[in-house]
Design a protein around this motif. Sequence first.
Motif, short mmCIF file in Angstrom:
data_model
loop_
_atom_site.label_atom_id
_atom_site.label_comp_id
_atom_site.label_asym_id
_atom_site.label_seq_id
_atom_site.Cartn_x
_atom_site.Cartn_y
_atom_site.Cartn_z
N ARG A 6 0.83 -1.22 0.00
CA ARG A 6 0.00 0.00 0.00
C ARG A 6 0.86 1.26 0.00
O ARG A 6 0.49 2.27 -0.59
CB ARG A 6 -0.95 0.01 1.20
N LEU A 22 1.42 5.92 -6.87
CA LEU A 22 0.83 5.69 -8.19
C LEU A 22 -0.66 6.04 -8.25
O LEU A 22 -1.29 5.96 -9.29
CB LEU A 22 1.02 4.23 -8.60
N ARG A 23 -1.22 6.38 -7.11
CA ARG A 23 -2.65 6.63 -7.04
C ARG A 23 -3.05 7.90 -7.76
O ARG A 23 -2.51 8.96 -7.47
CB ARG A 23 -3.05 6.81 -5.58
N PRO A 24 -4.01 7.82 -8.67
CA PRO A 24 -4.54 9.05 -9.27
C PRO A 24 -5.14 9.93 -8.17
O PRO A 24 -5.74 9.42 -7.23
CB PRO A 24 -5.65 8.55 -10.19
N VAL A 76 -8.03 6.49 -14.73
CA VAL A 76 -8.15 5.89 -16.05
C VAL A 76 -9.38 4.98 -16.08
O VAL A 76 -9.63 4.25 -15.12
CB VAL A 76 -6.87 5.08 -16.39
N PRO A 115 -14.45 -6.20 -7.19
CA PRO A 115 -13.31 -6.99 -6.72
C PRO A 115 -12.15 -6.13 -6.25
O PRO A 115 -12.08 -4.94 -6.60
CB PRO A 115 -12.90 -7.78 -7.97
N GLY A 171 -8.52 -4.33 -5.85
CA GLY A 171 -7.51 -3.84 -6.78
C GLY A 171 -8.02 -3.02 -7.94
O GLY A 171 -7.26 -2.65 -8.83
N LYS A 183 -11.21 1.16 -5.51
CA LYS A 183 -12.20 1.65 -4.54
C LYS A 183 -11.56 2.65 -3.56
O LYS A 183 -12.11 3.73 -3.33
CB LYS A 183 -12.85 0.48 -3.80
N TYR A 220 -10.90 -4.03 -15.84
CA TYR A 220 -10.49 -3.10 -16.88
C TYR A 220 -10.18 -3.81 -18.19
O TYR A 220 -9.72 -4.95 -18.19
CB TYR A 220 -9.25 -2.31 -16.41
N ILE A 264 -2.94 2.79 -17.82
CA ILE A 264 -2.53 2.83 -16.41
C ILE A 264 -1.04 2.52 -16.29
O ILE A 264 -0.30 3.20 -15.57
CB ILE A 264 -3.38 1.84 -15.58
N PRO A 317 -5.83 -3.16 -12.09
CA PRO A 317 -4.75 -2.17 -11.99
C PRO A 317 -3.68 -2.51 -10.96
O PRO A 317 -2.50 -2.30 -11.19
CB PRO A 317 -5.47 -0.87 -11.62
N ARG A 318 -4.10 -3.03 -9.79
CA ARG A 318 -3.09 -3.34 -8.77
C ARG A 318 -2.08 -4.35 -9.32
O ARG A 318 -0.87 -4.21 -9.10
CB ARG A 318 -3.76 -3.89 -7.51
N ASN A 339 0.26 -2.72 -11.96
CA ASN A 339 1.33 -1.93 -11.35
C ASN A 339 2.41 -2.83 -10.74
O ASN A 339 3.60 -2.51 -10.77
CB ASN A 339 0.77 -1.00 -10.27
P1 ADP Z 1 -9.12 -1.31 -4.11
O1 ADP Z 1 -9.37 -0.34 -2.98
O2 ADP Z 1 -10.33 -1.50 -4.98
O3 ADP Z 1 -8.55 -2.62 -3.65
P2 ADP Z 1 -7.08 0.60 -4.89
O4 ADP Z 1 -7.86 1.83 -5.01
O5 ADP Z 1 -6.23 0.43 -3.67
O6 ADP Z 1 -8.02 -0.69 -5.08
O7 ADP Z 1 -6.15 0.49 -6.20
C1 ADP Z 1 -5.03 -0.37 -6.28
C2 ADP Z 1 -3.93 0.26 -7.10
O8 ADP Z 1 -4.35 0.34 -8.45
C3 ADP Z 1 -3.58 1.69 -6.67
O9 ADP Z 1 -2.19 1.82 -6.64
C4 ADP Z 1 -4.11 2.58 -7.75
O10 ADP Z 1 -3.17 3.58 -8.06
C5 ADP Z 1 -4.26 1.67 -8.94
N1 ADP Z 1 -5.51 2.00 -9.65
C6 ADP Z 1 -6.73 1.50 -9.38
N2 ADP Z 1 -7.66 2.01 -10.22
C7 ADP Z 1 -7.01 2.85 -11.06
C8 ADP Z 1 -7.42 3.65 -12.17
N3 ADP Z 1 -8.69 3.68 -12.58
N4 ADP Z 1 -6.49 4.39 -12.78
C9 ADP Z 1 -5.20 4.34 -12.38
N5 ADP Z 1 -4.74 3.60 -11.36
C10 ADP Z 1 -5.63 2.84 -10.70
#
Ligand code: ADP
Length: 334
Positions: A13, A19-21, A28, A59, A61, A64, A180, A188, A216-217, A220
Amino acid sequence: RALVDAEAVGDERAVEAALRPRTLDELVGQERVREQLSLMLHAARRRGRTPDHVLLSGPPGLGKTTLAMIIAAEMTVPLRLTSGPAITHAGDLAAILSGLNEGDVLFVDEIHRMARPAEEMLYMAMEDFRVDVVVGKGPGATAIPLELPPFTLVGATTRAGLLPGPLRDRFGFTAHLEFYEPVELERIIRRSAGLLEAPVDDEGCAEIASRSRGTPRIANRLLRRVRDYAQVRADGTGTRAVARAALDLYEVDRSGLDRLDRAVLDALCRRFGGGPVGLSTLAVAVGEERETVEEVAEPFLVRSGFLARTPRGRVATRAAWTHLGLAPPQEPQM
Ligand code: ADP
């Protein structure tokens, strides 16, 4: 298993934070959710009110937590983070709620795992912005009403259906996040590569995207492994060849299957002629617990069309045979 796990692994985390938008515009994909949320936040800002409570389902990653952070950032208010499993008593929730200031966003991850009494307290808090805090036990117990400032609850759950109806009904807006598309994952990955200052060309991005399970997770994470490989064993650039070599080394194949996934398909096709075969038999064949096969490997195999669950047992699809480079039987089961 760590590479293709959609949940955050270890201290990931912290790595992810970079990397979080930060804004809806930077996010994206998820076009519809983005537009709906944008409208809702805009209207709330214009009226000078806190936005309705938001439920995010989907699900792990898929973004949310990211969305919850963006909602707070777009409203320029602080975000408080907690999770269902951390709320084991109504008192835990009362403590969190009483610390909120007007307009705060409260993010409750895995909201379906909150203790029952806390859930009931939350109904009232969401609807009337007040709670009754019970002090003492038995006949002497008294309920002390506590007024709360208006706040926005953002709840996250893997499935909205896991929430009791009364809780679900108290959210003004529910967004369901979907896996996605490869082109979105490519965007991403390109964005993340830029932030990590790790050059990856278009074909390299496409290669990583195709192995990322729509998540996305995972995208990355695979990018970080490709970056390592590019820096140590190549000239630093993530080309298609470098991405392939890196991900082959880490045993994530071209469809995003890892070693366990492939072992299950392999046993199913080679040892049981494609099935149908019972879950327990299949688990013994790959030397794993039944639960591991059922909960860890199967969901993605089913989703990607390699395996079907039938009343008579597990069956390999035609795609599974092809994926393993085997000729499907003359009369395939599926
Ligand atoms: P969740 O809470 O659904 O498990 P996260 O919000 O923690 O997922 O996202 C996991 C990773 O994926 C984060 O590092 C985030 O930057 C990346 N990520 C998720 N959705 C997107 C998106 N739509 N565009 C760019 N990066 C994303």
